[in-house]
Write a protein that holds these residues in place. Structure first.
Motif, PDB file in Angstrom:
ATOM      1  N   PRO A 192      25.548  26.874  60.017  1.00  0.00           N
ATOM      2  CA  PRO A 192      26.543  26.842  58.935  1.00  0.00           C
ATOM      3  C   PRO A 192      25.971  27.049  57.541  1.00  0.00           C
ATOM      4  O   PRO A 192      26.742  27.268  56.597  1.00  0.00           O
ATOM      5  N   ASP A 193      24.655  26.984  57.395  1.00  0.00           N
ATOM      6  CA  ASP A 193      24.043  27.130  56.068  1.00  0.00           C
ATOM      7  C   ASP A 193      23.315  28.462  55.909  1.00  0.00           C
ATOM      8  O   ASP A 193      22.344  28.555  55.146  1.00  0.00           O
ATOM      9  N   LEU A 194      23.764  29.483  56.602  1.00  0.00           N
ATOM     10  CA  LEU A 194      23.130  30.794  56.479  1.00  0.00           C
ATOM     11  C   LEU A 194      23.164  31.275  55.020  1.00  0.00           C
ATOM     12  O   LEU A 194      24.156  31.059  54.312  1.00  0.00           O
ATOM     13  N   PRO A 195      22.114  31.959  54.567  1.00  0.00           N
ATOM     14  CA  PRO A 195      22.115  32.473  53.201  1.00  0.00           C
ATOM     15  C   PRO A 195      23.272  33.426  52.913  1.00  0.00           C
ATOM     16  O   PRO A 195      23.754  33.478  51.784  1.00  0.00           O
ATOM     17  N   ASN A 196      23.693  34.185  53.915  1.00  0.00           N
ATOM     18  CA  ASN A 196      24.805  35.120  53.705  1.00  0.00           C
ATOM     19  C   ASN A 196      26.147  34.540  54.165  1.00  0.00           C
ATOM     20  O   ASN A 196      27.082  35.271  54.461  1.00  0.00           O
ATOM     21  N   ARG A 197      26.249  33.217  54.174  1.00  0.00           N
ATOM     22  CA  ARG A 197      27.468  32.535  54.592  1.00  0.00           C
ATOM     23  C   ARG A 197      28.676  32.988  53.763  1.00  0.00           C
ATOM     24  O   ARG A 197      29.748  33.268  54.323  1.00  0.00           O
ATOM     25  N   ALA A 198      28.516  33.046  52.446  1.00  0.00           N
ATOM     26  CA  ALA A 198      29.648  33.395  51.577  1.00  0.00           C
ATOM     27  C   ALA A 198      30.169  34.791  51.897  1.00  0.00           C
ATOM     28  O   ALA A 198      31.393  35.015  51.933  1.00  0.00           O
ATOM     29  N   LYS A 199      29.273  35.724  52.141  1.00  0.00           N
ATOM     30  CA  LYS A 199      29.678  37.085  52.472  1.00  0.00           C
ATOM     31  C   LYS A 199      30.365  37.129  53.829  1.00  0.00           C
ATOM     32  O   LYS A 199      31.371  37.847  54.014  1.00  0.00           O
ATOM     33  N   ILE A 200      29.847  36.378  54.795  1.00  0.00           N
ATOM     34  CA  ILE A 200      30.460  36.328  56.123  1.00  0.00           C
ATOM     35  C   ILE A 200      31.890  35.812  56.016  1.00  0.00           C
ATOM     36  O   ILE A 200      32.821  36.383  56.598  1.00  0.00           O
ATOM     37  N   ILE A 201      32.073  34.734  55.271  1.00  0.00           N
ATOM     38  CA  ILE A 201      33.412  34.158  55.115  1.00  0.00           C
ATOM     39  C   ILE A 201      34.343  35.154  54.422  1.00  0.00           C
ATOM     40  O   ILE A 201      35.514  35.301  54.811  1.00  0.00           O
ATOM     41  N   GLU A 202      33.841  35.852  53.421  1.00  0.00           N
ATOM     42  CA  GLU A 202      34.658  36.845  52.713  1.00  0.00           C
ATOM     43  C   GLU A 202      35.145  37.931  53.659  1.00  0.00           C
ATOM     44  O   GLU A 202      36.334  38.305  53.657  1.00  0.00           O
ATOM     45  N   VAL A 203      34.245  38.450  54.485  1.00  0.00           N
ATOM     46  CA  VAL A 203      34.592  39.526  55.416  1.00  0.00           C
ATOM     47  C   VAL A 203      35.584  39.028  56.466  1.00  0.00           C
ATOM     48  O   VAL A 203      36.587  39.687  56.760  1.00  0.00           O
ATOM     49  N   LEU A 204      35.320  37.859  57.042  1.00  0.00           N
ATOM     50  CA  LEU A 204      36.202  37.334  58.073  1.00  0.00           C
ATOM     51  C   LEU A 204      37.571  36.967  57.507  1.00  0.00           C
ATOM     52  O   LEU A 204      38.603  37.237  58.133  1.00  0.00           O
ATOM     53  N   ASN A 205      37.576  36.361  56.359  1.00  0.00           N
ATOM     54  CA  ASN A 205      38.848  35.963  55.758  1.00  0.00           C
ATOM     55  C   ASN A 205      39.722  37.180  55.462  1.00  0.00           C
ATOM     56  O   ASN A 205      40.949  37.133  55.614  1.00  0.00           O
ATOM     57  N   ASN A 206      39.099  38.273  55.073  1.00  0.00           N
ATOM     58  CA  ASN A 206      39.837  39.503  54.828  1.00  0.00           C
ATOM     59  C   ASN A 206      40.471  40.036  56.114  1.00  0.00           C
ATOM     60  O   ASN A 206      41.621  40.496  56.108  1.00  0.00           O
ATOM     61  N   ALA A 239      44.628  30.248  64.002  1.00  0.00           N
ATOM     62  CA  ALA A 239      46.092  30.292  63.907  1.00  0.00           C
ATOM     63  C   ALA A 239      46.573  31.702  63.580  1.00  0.00           C
ATOM     64  O   ALA A 239      47.571  32.180  64.147  1.00  0.00           O
ATOM     65  N   SER A 240      45.869  32.391  62.706  1.00  0.00           N
ATOM     66  CA  SER A 240      46.256  33.754  62.340  1.00  0.00           C
ATOM     67  C   SER A 240      46.157  34.706  63.519  1.00  0.00           C
ATOM     68  O   SER A 240      46.957  35.638  63.652  1.00  0.00           O
ATOM     69  N   LEU A 241      45.165  34.472  64.389  1.00  0.00           N
ATOM     70  CA  LEU A 241      44.896  35.393  65.487  1.00  0.00           C
ATOM     71  C   LEU A 241      45.877  35.245  66.646  1.00  0.00           C
ATOM     72  O   LEU A 241      45.966  36.136  67.503  1.00  0.00           O
ATOM     73  N   GLN A 242      46.633  34.156  66.692  1.00  0.00           N
ATOM     74  CA  GLN A 242      47.419  33.832  67.885  1.00  0.00           C
ATOM     75  C   GLN A 242      48.427  34.908  68.329  1.00  0.00           C
ATOM     76  O   GLN A 242      48.573  35.139  69.533  1.00  0.00           O
ATOM     77  N   PRO A 243      49.137  35.582  67.436  1.00  0.00           N
ATOM     78  CA  PRO A 243      50.054  36.617  67.944  1.00  0.00           C
ATOM     79  C   PRO A 243      49.340  37.700  68.744  1.00  0.00           C
ATOM     80  O   PRO A 243      49.836  38.138  69.785  1.00  0.00           O
ATOM     81  N   LEU A 244      48.152  38.108  68.275  1.00  0.00           N
ATOM     82  CA  LEU A 244      47.396  39.138  68.989  1.00  0.00           C
ATOM     83  C   LEU A 244      46.826  38.590  70.290  1.00  0.00           C
ATOM     84  O   LEU A 244      46.849  39.266  71.328  1.00  0.00           O
TER      85      LEU A 244
END
Length: 361
Positions: A97-111, A163-168
């Motif tokens: 959970p403390d990866l240096p590129n955590r913020a970028k990972i979250i940004e990409v996934l959240n998008n 929760a977002s993924l559930q319809p698919l």
């Protein structure tokens, strides 16, 4: 281009140093995880090059761009690679959970996990005449793997994305439960349509989600397809573009379907000596710039995770237990330094295979 080259060099050196430290099976480290994460971070938002595999109904949908067809999973060359790239990033966030590129990972996934985008992905599977068959069953399998990874993550972001993924997810599950009773014969290829590979991930998902009817359907069909198989022709593997072993995928499925004692009896007659000898040989990858030949690096990785799993289901002293364990280690040590070959044909997907091979119990 220089940034990508530096990433490739760093990953190569990292994996080499990891192997130099240990003679046992390669292990995932936080530093390695951060470097591997950079691969899907690069390709998930990268629309080109792209292989859509879309069957057009009319001229109007013939000209749609990848992101118009698939608003969430349009990158990484093809839909399924984008899906398992997302799985990989979720898996890495859970593990480190403390990866240096955590913020970028979250940004990409959240998008990607925006509800409207997932709604568009879901609608695709009903929108066109043949879209219900799209990505059957390889992409379906990775979508359920992604869903399971989110479901088993006790994290607010994970719960939101789940929760977002559930319809698919429900769409894919419904397509599968409609298709499986009609699938008279299994697909035994070493590429995407392989039935056993898909059913492995589907069964893991169904068990995790307590989907009893789906679980029983998978077990029933698996036994009908494979229980009476003997002397499987593994001596003919692989085909020139395989990234899955037809025989090992079946065995990896049946260890989940059968009680352990029954599985041991089954596998004792499933392989011949010639077949075992053949599947424990390292596949030769003659050209990693070739998008098809580089599949064989994936074959080494998928063989490794299958052999690890099969060995874990065998009793001490069984002749395949030590053989499969040591072969899996050798396949990983030999192949992981090539996960980032510098060519997009492997770079857009092999890191996911590497992560699964490293972490699959």
């Amino acid at each position: 281009m220089q940034r990508i080259l530096n990433l490739i060099i760093c990953t190569f050196l990292l994996v080499q140093s990891l192997f130099a430290q240990s003679n046992s099976s390669p292990l995932l480290t936080a530093e390695m995880a951060s470097k591997l994460a950079a691969m899907p971070l690069h390709c998930i938002p990268n629309e080109w090059p792209n292989k859509t595999s879309h069957v057009s109904d009319t001229s109007s949908d013939h000209v749609l761009l990848p992101h118009e067809l698939h608003p969430a999973f349009y990158g990484c060359l093809d839909w399924h690679s984008s899906v398992h790239g997302h799985w990989m990033l979720v898996k890495l966030l859970k593990t480190y959970p403390d990866l240096p590129n955590r913020a970028k990972i979250i940004e990409v996934l959240n998008n990607s996990f925006q509800p409207e985008k997932i709604k568009g992905e879901t609608e695709y599977f009903s929108k066109y005449k043949t879209s219900a068959f799209y990505e059957r069953t390889y992409g379906w399998a990775w979508l359920l793997k992604l869903d399971m990874e989110l479901y088993t993550w006790n994290d607010p972001l994970g719960k939101q994305w789940y929760a977002s993924l559930q319809p698919l997810t429900q769409k894919i599950k419904n397509l599968w439960t409609t298709f499986l009773p009609k699938q008279t014969y299994p697909n035994r290829t070493g590429v995407h349509p392989n039935t056993a590979f898909g059913l492995v991930f589907a069964l893991d998902w169904a068990n995790t989600m307590h989907q009893t009817e789906f679980t029983e359907l998978i077990k029933k069909r698996s036994k009908e397809y494979y229980f009476n198989n003997k002397n499987t022709p593994a001596y003919l593997e692989p085909d020139g573009t395989d990234f899955l072993s037809p025989s090992l995928e079946i065995a990896d499925l049946m260890r989940r379907v059968l009680p352990k004692a029954e599985f041991v009896k089954w596998i004792n007659t499933f392989y011949s000596k010639e077949g075992i000898s053949n599947i424990t040989k390292q596949p030769v990858v003659s050209d990693r710039t070739d998008y098809q030949i580089v599949h064989l690096d994936g074959l080494s990785l998928s063989r490794a995770w299958c052999m690890k799993g099969i060995a874990s289901s065998l009793p001490a002293g069984h002749p395949y237990k030590k053989l499969f364990t040591s072969t899996a280690q050798n396949f990983l040590k030999t192949t992981l330094p090539h996960v980032t070959s510098g060519n997009y044909g492997g770079d857009h997907w092999l890191a996911s295979f590497a992560l699964y091979a490293l972490t699959e119990e």
